[in-house]
Design a protein around this motif. Structure first.
Motif, PDB file in Angstrom:
ATOM      1  N   ALA A 247      -0.795  -0.649  -8.869  1.00 56.93           N
ATOM      2  CA  ALA A 247      -1.070  -1.304  -7.586  1.00 56.93           C
ATOM      3  C   ALA A 247       0.104  -1.134  -6.628  1.00 56.93           C
ATOM      4  O   ALA A 247      -0.085  -0.836  -5.438  1.00 56.93           O
ATOM      5  CB  ALA A 247      -1.372  -2.791  -7.807  1.00 56.93           C
ATOM      6  N   ILE A 248       1.314  -1.310  -7.133  1.00 60.52           N
ATOM      7  CA  ILE A 248       2.510  -1.145  -6.300  1.00 60.52           C
ATOM      8  C   ILE A 248       2.595   0.280  -5.770  1.00 60.52           C
ATOM      9  O   ILE A 248       2.822   0.504  -4.575  1.00 60.52           O
ATOM     10  CB  ILE A 248       3.780  -1.522  -7.093  1.00 60.52           C
ATOM     11  CG1 ILE A 248       3.783  -3.023  -7.406  1.00 60.52           C
ATOM     12  CG2 ILE A 248       5.045  -1.115  -6.328  1.00 60.52           C
ATOM     13  CD1 ILE A 248       4.829  -3.445  -8.426  1.00 60.52           C
ATOM     14  N   MET A 249       2.404   1.261  -6.629  1.00 66.52           N
ATOM     15  CA  MET A 249       2.517   2.657  -6.208  1.00 66.52           C
ATOM     16  C   MET A 249       1.399   3.052  -5.242  1.00 66.52           C
ATOM     17  O   MET A 249       1.657   3.780  -4.280  1.00 66.52           O
ATOM     18  CB  MET A 249       2.523   3.589  -7.431  1.00 66.52           C
ATOM     19  CG  MET A 249       3.735   3.400  -8.331  1.00 66.52           C
ATOM     20  SD  MET A 249       5.318   3.475  -7.480  1.00 66.52           S
ATOM     21  CE  MET A 249       5.367   5.171  -6.983  1.00 66.52           C
ATOM     22  N   VAL A 250       0.177   2.591  -5.479  1.00 68.39           N
ATOM     23  CA  VAL A 250      -0.912   2.886  -4.550  1.00 68.39           C
ATOM     24  C   VAL A 250      -0.590   2.292  -3.176  1.00 68.39           C
ATOM     25  O   VAL A 250      -0.792   2.941  -2.142  1.00 68.39           O
ATOM     26  CB  VAL A 250      -2.269   2.360  -5.084  1.00 68.39           C
ATOM     27  CG1 VAL A 250      -3.344   2.401  -4.008  1.00 68.39           C
ATOM     28  CG2 VAL A 250      -2.702   3.178  -6.298  1.00 68.39           C
ATOM     29  N   GLY A 251      -0.074   1.074  -3.151  1.00 68.28           N
ATOM     30  CA  GLY A 251       0.320   0.460  -1.882  1.00 68.28           C
ATOM     31  C   GLY A 251       1.410   1.249  -1.181  1.00 68.28           C
ATOM     32  O   GLY A 251       1.332   1.500   0.027  1.00 68.28           O
ATOM     33  N   LEU A 252       2.433   1.668  -1.923  1.00 68.51           N
ATOM     34  CA  LEU A 252       3.527   2.437  -1.317  1.00 68.51           C
ATOM     35  C   LEU A 252       3.047   3.788  -0.800  1.00 68.51           C
ATOM     36  O   LEU A 252       3.370   4.181   0.328  1.00 68.51           O
ATOM     37  CB  LEU A 252       4.663   2.626  -2.325  1.00 68.51           C
ATOM     38  CG  LEU A 252       5.459   1.377  -2.667  1.00 68.51           C
ATOM     39  CD1 LEU A 252       6.454   1.657  -3.792  1.00 68.51           C
ATOM     40  CD2 LEU A 252       6.190   0.844  -1.445  1.00 68.51           C
ATOM     41  N   PHE A 253       2.288   4.514  -1.618  1.00 69.83           N
ATOM     42  CA  PHE A 253       1.769   5.811  -1.167  1.00 69.83           C
ATOM     43  C   PHE A 253       0.788   5.634  -0.007  1.00 69.83           C
ATOM     44  O   PHE A 253       0.712   6.474   0.880  1.00 69.83           O
ATOM     45  CB  PHE A 253       1.131   6.592  -2.321  1.00 69.83           C
ATOM     46  CG  PHE A 253       2.137   7.191  -3.264  1.00 69.83           C
ATOM     47  CD1 PHE A 253       3.138   8.039  -2.800  1.00 69.83           C
ATOM     48  CD2 PHE A 253       2.097   6.900  -4.613  1.00 69.83           C
ATOM     49  CE1 PHE A 253       4.075   8.586  -3.655  1.00 69.83           C
ATOM     50  CE2 PHE A 253       3.032   7.444  -5.484  1.00 69.83           C
ATOM     51  CZ  PHE A 253       4.025   8.293  -5.007  1.00 69.83           C
ATOM     52  N   GLY A 254       0.038   4.533  -0.018  1.00 67.96           N
ATOM     53  CA  GLY A 254      -0.865   4.237   1.098  1.00 67.96           C
ATOM     54  C   GLY A 254      -0.105   4.053   2.393  1.00 67.96           C
ATOM     55  O   GLY A 254      -0.499   4.564   3.444  1.00 67.96           O
ATOM     56  N   PHE A 255       1.024   3.316   2.338  1.00 72.83           N
ATOM     57  CA  PHE A 255       1.853   3.145   3.533  1.00 72.83           C
ATOM     58  C   PHE A 255       2.400   4.483   4.021  1.00 72.83           C
ATOM     59  O   PHE A 255       2.436   4.748   5.224  1.00 72.83           O
ATOM     60  CB  PHE A 255       3.016   2.185   3.271  1.00 72.83           C
ATOM     61  CG  PHE A 255       2.671   0.741   3.485  1.00 72.83           C
ATOM     62  CD1 PHE A 255       2.106   0.297   4.675  1.00 72.83           C
ATOM     63  CD2 PHE A 255       2.923  -0.176   2.496  1.00 72.83           C
ATOM     64  CE1 PHE A 255       1.800  -1.036   4.868  1.00 72.83           C
ATOM     65  CE2 PHE A 255       2.617  -1.523   2.677  1.00 72.83           C
ATOM     66  CZ  PHE A 255       2.046  -1.954   3.866  1.00 72.83           C
TER      67      PHE A 255
END
Length: 165
Positions: free
Chosen positions: A141-149
């Protein structure tokens, strides 16, 4: 504010619940067992407890220092981040990506608080000699959020978010 409450309900609660459930299953099914590999070793389920941050960064710090950094300070940052998301006007994409990061953070914080400062990790990806660190659902979840940003900050992401507004 109603849309933010709905997104919290639809993003945070299921993610934190899924993270908790998968970590409990990892403890029950994987702890003390040999790793189980799938797809010719590309995906492996293996039990680890991480006392540090990503890739065990800080794992060798004294226990009281780890508690201050990884439990108290991270908890304050997460609460501050949630308050920021609730107060700051932003589009639904930024809000949702922020929720992904916070959900993962709260999932791992819960683990640290109730698992003697350790986070349960149980997934590993490997392609040849390249492999990830062992991770969990909260980390995804953290990585998806970061890559999404990163994506929505790119020209393609800006075009996408401008078209849908």
């Amino acid at each position: 504010m109603k849309i933010k409450a709905l997104l919290i309900f639809l993003v945070c609660l299921p993610l934190i619940g899924c993270d908790r459930y998968t970590k409990q299953q990892a403890v029950f099914l994987l702890k003390g067992q040999e790793p189980v590999s799938f797809l010719n070793g590309f995906f492996t389920l293996t039990y680890h407890e991480n006392t540090g941050a990503m890739l065990s960064l800080g794992a060798y710090l004294p226990e009281n220092v780890r508690f201050i950094i990884f439990t108290l300070l991270v908890g304050l940052v997460l609460v501050g981040g949630l308050i920021y998301l609730l107060v700051k006007p932003m589009n639904k994409y930024n809000f949702t990506l922020g929720l992904l990061i916070l959900s993962g953070g709260f999932g791992n914080l819960y683990d640290r608080a109730f698992n003697n400062g350790r986070v349960v990790d149980f997934m590993l990806l490997q392609a040849g000699s390249l492999k990830t660190g062992v991770f969990n659902v909260a980390d995804i979840a953290i990585m998806v959020g970061l890559f999404g940003f990163i994506f929505i900050s790119s020209k393609w992401g800006k075009q996408l978010t401008n078209q849908s507004n």
